[in-house]
Scaffold this motif. Structure first.
Motif, PDB file in Angstrom:
ATOM      1  N   UNK A   1     -16.607  -0.065   3.878  1.00 33.65           N
ATOM      2  CA  UNK A   1     -16.286   0.593   2.825  1.00 33.65           C
ATOM      3  C   UNK A   1     -16.739   2.140   2.417  1.00 33.65           C
ATOM      4  N   UNK A   2     -17.938   2.035   2.821  1.00 28.86           N
ATOM      5  CA  UNK A   2     -18.661   3.508   2.882  1.00 28.86           C
ATOM      6  C   UNK A   2     -18.124   4.252   3.892  1.00 28.86           C
ATOM      7  N   UNK A   3     -18.054   3.917   5.110  1.00 29.63           N
ATOM      8  CA  UNK A   3     -17.359   4.525   6.175  1.00 29.63           C
ATOM      9  C   UNK A   3     -16.172   5.113   5.862  1.00 29.63           C
ATOM     10  N   UNK A   4     -15.254   4.023   5.326  1.00 33.69           N
ATOM     11  CA  UNK A   4     -13.647   4.624   4.874  1.00 33.69           C
ATOM     12  C   UNK A   4     -14.004   5.545   3.863  1.00 33.69           C
ATOM     13  N   UNK A   5     -14.445   5.603   2.947  1.00 37.30           N
ATOM     14  CA  UNK A   5     -14.860   6.369   1.877  1.00 37.30           C
ATOM     15  C   UNK A   5     -15.091   7.814   2.384  1.00 37.30           C
ATOM     16  N   UNK A   6     -16.139   7.901   3.170  1.00 36.76           N
ATOM     17  CA  UNK A   6     -16.753   8.966   3.645  1.00 36.76           C
ATOM     18  C   UNK A   6     -15.604   9.728   4.829  1.00 36.76           C
ATOM     19  N   UNK A   7     -14.732   9.105   5.349  1.00 35.95           N
ATOM     20  CA  UNK A   7     -14.035   9.610   6.273  1.00 35.95           C
ATOM     21  C   UNK A   7     -12.822  10.428   5.439  1.00 35.95           C
ATOM     22  N   UNK A   8     -12.629  10.049   4.358  1.00 37.44           N
ATOM     23  CA  UNK A   8     -11.503  10.917   3.601  1.00 37.44           C
ATOM     24  C   UNK A   8     -12.040  11.914   2.546  1.00 37.44           C
ATOM     25  N   UNK A   9     -13.264  11.474   1.951  1.00 37.84           N
ATOM     26  CA  UNK A   9     -13.809  12.138   0.961  1.00 37.84           C
ATOM     27  C   UNK A   9     -14.858  13.211   1.400  1.00 37.84           C
TER      28      UNK A   9
ATOM     29  N   UNK B   1       8.238  -9.024   6.044  1.00 36.29           N
ATOM     30  CA  UNK B   1       7.922  -9.796   4.617  1.00 36.29           C
ATOM     31  C   UNK B   1       6.529 -10.182   4.664  1.00 36.29           C
ATOM     32  N   UNK B   2       5.842 -10.157   5.714  1.00 33.13           N
ATOM     33  CA  UNK B   2       4.439 -10.774   5.490  1.00 33.13           C
ATOM     34  C   UNK B   2       3.491  -9.750   4.842  1.00 33.13           C
ATOM     35  N   UNK B   3       2.498 -10.068   4.500  1.00 34.99           N
ATOM     36  CA  UNK B   3       1.528  -9.165   3.724  1.00 34.99           C
ATOM     37  C   UNK B   3       0.654  -8.880   4.708  1.00 34.99           C
ATOM     38  N   UNK B   4       0.390  -7.341   4.943  1.00 35.49           N
ATOM     39  CA  UNK B   4      -0.337  -6.885   5.897  1.00 35.49           C
ATOM     40  C   UNK B   4      -1.442  -5.821   5.533  1.00 35.49           C
ATOM     41  N   UNK B   5      -2.514  -5.974   6.117  1.00 35.90           N
ATOM     42  CA  UNK B   5      -3.686  -5.124   6.033  1.00 35.90           C
ATOM     43  C   UNK B   5      -4.509  -4.762   7.130  1.00 35.90           C
ATOM     44  N   UNK B   6      -4.988  -3.699   7.209  1.00 34.17           N
ATOM     45  CA  UNK B   6      -5.577  -3.352   8.163  1.00 34.17           C
ATOM     46  C   UNK B   6      -7.112  -3.540   8.318  1.00 34.17           C
ATOM     47  N   UNK B   7      -7.744  -4.373   9.136  1.00 27.13           N
ATOM     48  CA  UNK B   7      -8.993  -4.736   9.158  1.00 27.13           C
ATOM     49  C   UNK B   7      -9.838  -3.520   9.708  1.00 27.13           C
ATOM     50  N   UNK B   8     -10.767  -2.762   8.770  1.00 28.87           N
ATOM     51  CA  UNK B   8     -11.516  -1.632   8.911  1.00 28.87           C
ATOM     52  C   UNK B   8     -12.505  -1.816  10.288  1.00 28.87           C
TER      53      UNK B   8
END
Length: 213
Positions: free
Chosen positions: A34-42, A176-183
């Motif tokens: 989550x820290x890496x994902x945050x800093x990748x966009x902010x 129709x399946x719930x889909x998320x990307x595993x970071x």
């Protein structure tokens, strides 16, 4: 400078992997991703409104380190799981239960909780919230900014407005399946909705709505 919104990161909270089934093998991997994902966009000069439930469980020094590691000028809208260590941590530009602001000519009402009605609703004001982890039935001009509804990273207002998940639910695949990307793994996580799983999610909602003892 870009303005971002996010919520419900739940850093250090062991319940989050079980209740929200975030696609990480353990809590340290979850927090680092989550820290890496945050800093990748902010960027360092951007602004981030965090709409509550930043962390639950880490000691004060860990919360301070997390805030220092995250890019941007950070405002906290207090959530029900934000304890004294989070509220008093250095690194917040502001801490409040509620805020109104304007971004890109749009009036925003910010709170951890979703409202039934809010100031300026009849004049086009938008309510951004967290708390519901992408599971609240949407109403017009109300959007869940939480990481579970927004790809596990902060998003801009424009991204929220055009995102299907910004209307209060997970993104849907073609079947129709719930889909998320595993970071942490780069793989897609799918789960078929069912009546039984819906009941379990409702019970999980009640557990997440209260702080740990």
């Amino acid at each position: 400078m870009t303005v971002f919104f996010t919520s419900d990161t739940h850093f250090g909270d062991p319940r989050i992997l079980r209740i929200d089934r975030r696609p990480f093998p353990d809590l340290p991997t979850h927090d680092a991703a989550l820290v890496a994902a945050w800093n990748a966009v902010v960027g360092p000069d951007d602004t981030v409104w965090h709409l509550g439930d930043f962390a639950l469980g880490p000691p004060p020094e860990r919360i301070t380190a997390l805030l220092a590691a995250l890019h941007g000028r950070k405002h906290l809208i207090i959530g029900n799981n934000d304890g004294p260590a989070t509220l008093s941590a250095p690194g917040w530009t502001s801490v409040a239960h509620y805020a109104e602001t304007e971004v890109e000519g749009r009036r925003l009402v910010l709170c951890h909780y979703a409202f039934r009605t809010w100031n300026g609703l009849g004049r086009g004001a938008i309510n951004l919230h967290g708390h519901s982890h992408g599971r609240l039935k949407p109403i017009p001009r109300q959007y869940d900014a939480g990481v579970d509804a927004q790809g596990l990273h902060p998003v801009t207002l424009d991204q929220i407005l055009v995102s299907r998940r910004g209307h209060g639910g997970q993104g849907l695949g073609r079947d129709g399946a719930v889909e998320r990307q595993g970071l942490s793994t780069g793989r897609s996580i799918k789960s078929e909705p069912s009546e039984g799983s819906a009941k379990k999610r409702r019970r999980s909602d009640r557990r997440l709505s209260e702080p740990s003892a």
